[in-house]
Design a protein around this motif. Structure first.
Motif, PDB file in Angstrom:
ATOM      1  N   MET A 245       0.847  -1.195   0.000  1.00 28.88           N
ATOM      2  CA  MET A 245       0.000   0.000   0.000  1.00 28.88           C
ATOM      3  C   MET A 245       0.881   1.242   0.000  1.00 28.88           C
ATOM      4  N   ASP A 246       0.624   2.146  -0.924  1.00 29.55           N
ATOM      5  CA  ASP A 246       1.414   3.366  -1.029  1.00 29.55           C
ATOM      6  C   ASP A 246       0.569   4.564  -0.609  1.00 29.55           C
ATOM      7  N   THR A 247       1.234   5.558  -0.028  1.00 30.42           N
ATOM      8  CA  THR A 247       0.544   6.786   0.346  1.00 30.42           C
ATOM      9  C   THR A 247       1.368   7.982  -0.127  1.00 30.42           C
ATOM     10  N   VAL A 248       0.693   9.110  -0.377  1.00 27.70           N
ATOM     11  CA  VAL A 248       1.383  10.374  -0.636  1.00 27.70           C
ATOM     12  C   VAL A 248       0.640  11.467   0.117  1.00 27.70           C
ATOM     13  N   ASN A 249       1.379  12.454   0.563  1.00 28.53           N
ATOM     14  CA  ASN A 249       0.774  13.567   1.296  1.00 28.53           C
ATOM     15  C   ASN A 249       0.744  14.851   0.470  1.00 28.53           C
ATOM     16  N   HIS A 250       1.414  14.832  -0.685  1.00 29.34           N
ATOM     17  CA  HIS A 250       1.398  16.001  -1.547  1.00 29.34           C
ATOM     18  C   HIS A 250       1.282  15.545  -2.998  1.00 29.34           C
ATOM     19  N   ILE A 251       0.874  16.433  -3.864  1.00 29.63           N
ATOM     20  CA  ILE A 251       0.681  16.106  -5.275  1.00 29.63           C
ATOM     21  C   ILE A 251       2.023  15.817  -5.929  1.00 29.63           C
ATOM     22  N   ILE A 252       2.070  14.732  -6.690  1.00 25.36           N
ATOM     23  CA  ILE A 252       3.269  14.384  -7.446  1.00 25.36           C
ATOM     24  C   ILE A 252       2.903  14.293  -8.924  1.00 25.36           C
ATOM     25  N   CYS A 253       3.652  14.993  -9.770  1.00 27.83           N
ATOM     26  CA  CYS A 253       3.441  14.938 -11.219  1.00 27.83           C
ATOM     27  C   CYS A 253       4.803  14.708 -11.863  1.00 27.83           C
ATOM     28  N   GLU A 254       4.987  13.531 -12.464  1.00 29.09           N
ATOM     29  CA  GLU A 254       6.297  13.189 -13.009  1.00 29.09           C
ATOM     30  C   GLU A 254       6.172  12.113 -14.081  1.00 29.09           C
ATOM     31  N   LYS A 255       7.245  11.958 -14.842  1.00 23.62           N
ATOM     32  CA  LYS A 255       7.300  10.913 -15.857  1.00 23.62           C
ATOM     33  C   LYS A 255       7.819   9.623 -15.219  1.00 23.62           C
ATOM     34  N   ARG A 256       7.224   8.485 -15.614  1.00 21.55           N
ATOM     35  CA  ARG A 256       7.666   7.193 -15.099  1.00 21.55           C
ATOM     36  C   ARG A 256       7.655   6.167 -16.224  1.00 21.55           C
ATOM     37  N   SER A 257       8.472   5.129 -16.046  1.00 21.78           N
ATOM     38  CA  SER A 257       8.476   3.988 -16.956  1.00 21.78           C
ATOM     39  C   SER A 257       8.226   2.716 -16.151  1.00 21.78           C
ATOM     40  N   TYR A 258       7.750   1.677 -16.830  1.00 22.38           N
ATOM     41  CA  TYR A 258       7.359   0.452 -16.146  1.00 22.38           C
ATOM     42  C   TYR A 258       8.055  -0.757 -16.756  1.00 22.38           C
ATOM     43  N   THR A 259       8.232  -1.804 -15.958  1.00 24.49           N
ATOM     44  CA  THR A 259       8.979  -2.987 -16.382  1.00 24.49           C
ATOM     45  C   THR A 259       8.065  -3.996 -17.077  1.00 24.49           C
ATOM     46  N   ARG A 260       8.682  -5.051 -17.609  1.00 26.71           N
ATOM     47  CA  ARG A 260       7.950  -6.093 -18.327  1.00 26.71           C
ATOM     48  C   ARG A 260       7.233  -7.060 -17.385  1.00 26.71           C
ATOM     49  N   ASP A 261       7.619  -7.092 -16.129  1.00 28.10           N
ATOM     50  CA  ASP A 261       7.017  -8.018 -15.166  1.00 28.10           C
ATOM     51  C   ASP A 261       5.795  -7.384 -14.514  1.00 28.10           C
ATOM     52  N   PHE A 262       4.764  -8.188 -14.313  1.00 25.25           N
ATOM     53  CA  PHE A 262       3.582  -7.693 -13.621  1.00 25.25           C
ATOM     54  C   PHE A 262       3.910  -7.371 -12.162  1.00 25.25           C
ATOM     55  N   ASN A 263       3.516  -6.183 -11.738  1.00 27.59           N
ATOM     56  CA  ASN A 263       3.576  -5.796 -10.332  1.00 27.59           C
ATOM     57  C   ASN A 263       2.153  -5.492  -9.871  1.00 27.59           C
ATOM     58  N   SER A 264       1.868  -5.748  -8.609  1.00 25.82           N
ATOM     59  CA  SER A 264       0.528  -5.512  -8.070  1.00 25.82           C
ATOM     60  C   SER A 264       0.617  -4.675  -6.811  1.00 25.82           C
ATOM     61  N   HIS A 265      -0.311  -3.745  -6.669  1.00 24.18           N
ATOM     62  CA  HIS A 265      -0.416  -2.972  -5.439  1.00 24.18           C
ATOM     63  C   HIS A 265      -1.700  -2.153  -5.464  1.00 24.18           C
ATOM     64  N   HIS A 266      -1.962  -1.440  -4.372  1.00 23.83           N
ATOM     65  CA  HIS A 266      -2.997  -0.413  -4.361  1.00 23.83           C
ATOM     66  C   HIS A 266      -2.434   0.747  -3.561  1.00 23.83           C
ATOM     67  N   HIS A 267      -3.072   1.904  -3.685  1.00 26.56           N
ATOM     68  CA  HIS A 267      -2.548   3.063  -2.983  1.00 26.56           C
ATOM     69  C   HIS A 267      -3.670   3.894  -2.389  1.00 26.56           C
ATOM     70  N   GLU A 268      -3.309   4.687  -1.403  1.00 26.21           N
ATOM     71  CA  GLU A 268      -4.271   5.515  -0.685  1.00 26.21           C
ATOM     72  C   GLU A 268      -4.402   6.901  -1.324  1.00 26.21           C
ATOM     73  N   PHE A 269      -4.282   6.964  -2.617  1.00 25.05           N
ATOM     74  CA  PHE A 269      -4.431   8.213  -3.354  1.00 25.05           C
ATOM     75  C   PHE A 269      -4.964   7.898  -4.741  1.00 25.05           C
ATOM     76  N   GLY A 270      -5.463   8.915  -5.423  1.00 22.00           N
ATOM     77  CA  GLY A 270      -5.901   8.734  -6.795  1.00 22.00           C
ATOM     78  C   GLY A 270      -4.730   8.909  -7.741  1.00 22.00           C
ATOM     79  N   GLN A 271      -4.807   8.265  -8.907  1.00 22.99           N
ATOM     80  CA  GLN A 271      -3.689   8.341  -9.847  1.00 22.99           C
ATOM     81  C   GLN A 271      -4.197   8.424 -11.286  1.00 22.99           C
ATOM     82  N   PHE A 272      -3.697   9.420 -12.017  1.00 26.67           N
ATOM     83  CA  PHE A 272      -3.945   9.532 -13.452  1.00 26.67           C
ATOM     84  C   PHE A 272      -2.709   9.067 -14.207  1.00 26.67           C
ATOM     85  N   LEU A 273      -2.924   8.295 -15.245  1.00 24.91           N
ATOM     86  CA  LEU A 273      -1.849   7.826 -16.112  1.00 24.91           C
ATOM     87  C   LEU A 273      -2.097   8.354 -17.523  1.00 24.91           C
TER      88      LEU A 273
END
Length: 233
Positions: free
Chosen positions: A1-29
């Protein structure tokens, strides 16, 4: 479980392996390069450059990318979100493309966070005012025969889940919602035109005027002819 306390806007890349999680914030991709496979309990999405995706807090999801990829990610703490949000698979029309561009500009400028906060508030407002893609489809095609499976596939939902999701969001079933739109159009045509019952039934995609009349009586309790007389004074 991931949490953030402030807005984060950044570029990210993802790997070929499936990762699973949920987070305590909303996320736009927002895709910038490549695509991303996202699986939730009820959805399987290949997110490409034509769409963006909003993931609400606490939604378990798996993700991977099998190609070279880059995404603009906006992490939104819950204090900026409406009380209840659902996931949104959104076509990148002119409005959302412009939002992506503005977010890209804000991602370059981390010194002045007030602009990012204001832009994020605008984005979260759009969560509430933007119709999901399947509902936009209904408004364009309600005169035609629409299968539940078609609507579910637009949102990338399993059909068994789509009906309950739709009823929670719109307060009625897809069938009732479509019927309401057709009735509204039928009443409009009866009052605002001098079209015959055959012409109106053809416009609303009924087999003939008799089937249109039976349908109208079923929901309104009177014939369309009588409705026209009563409402034309």
């Amino acid at each position: 479980m991931d949490t953030v306390n402030h807005i984060i806007c950044e570029k990210r890349s993802y790997t070929r392996d499936f990762n699973s999680h949920h987070h305590e914030f909303g996320q736009f991709l927002f895709p910038l390069k490549g695509s991303l496979d996202i699986h939730t309990k009820w959805q399987e999405i290949n997110l490409n450059s034509d769409y963006c995706f909003y993931i609400p807090p606490k939604i378990e999801h798996s993700y991977r990318s099998i190609d070279r990829n880059e995404f603009l990610v906006l992490d939104i703490p819950i204090q900026y979100l409406p009380d209840d949000t659902s996931d949104m698979y959104i076509r990148l029309d002119e409005k959302w493309t412009s939002i992506r561009y503005l977010l890209l500009e804000e991602a370059k400028n981390q010194e002045n966070l007030s602009s990012l906060v204001n832009l994020t508030r605008y984005v979260t407002d759009k969560i509430q005012t933007t119709n999901p893609t399947s509902i936009e489809y209904i408004h364009k095609h309600y005169k035609e025969s629409i299968r539940l499976e078609t609507l579910a596939s637009i949102e990338r939902y399993h059909p068994v889940y789509y009906s309950s999701w739709f009823k929670k969001k719109m307060g009625k079933s897809p069938k009732a919602y479509i019927t309401e739109l057709r009735l509204k159009e039928a009443k409009h045509l009866l009052i605002s035109t001098k079209w015959s019952m055959s012409e109106i039934s053809e416009e609303l995609r009924f087999e003939n005027s008799s089937s249109f009349t039976r349908w109208f009586v079923k929901f309104e309790g009177i014939s369309p002819q009588k409705y026209r007389i009563l409402n034309n004074g």
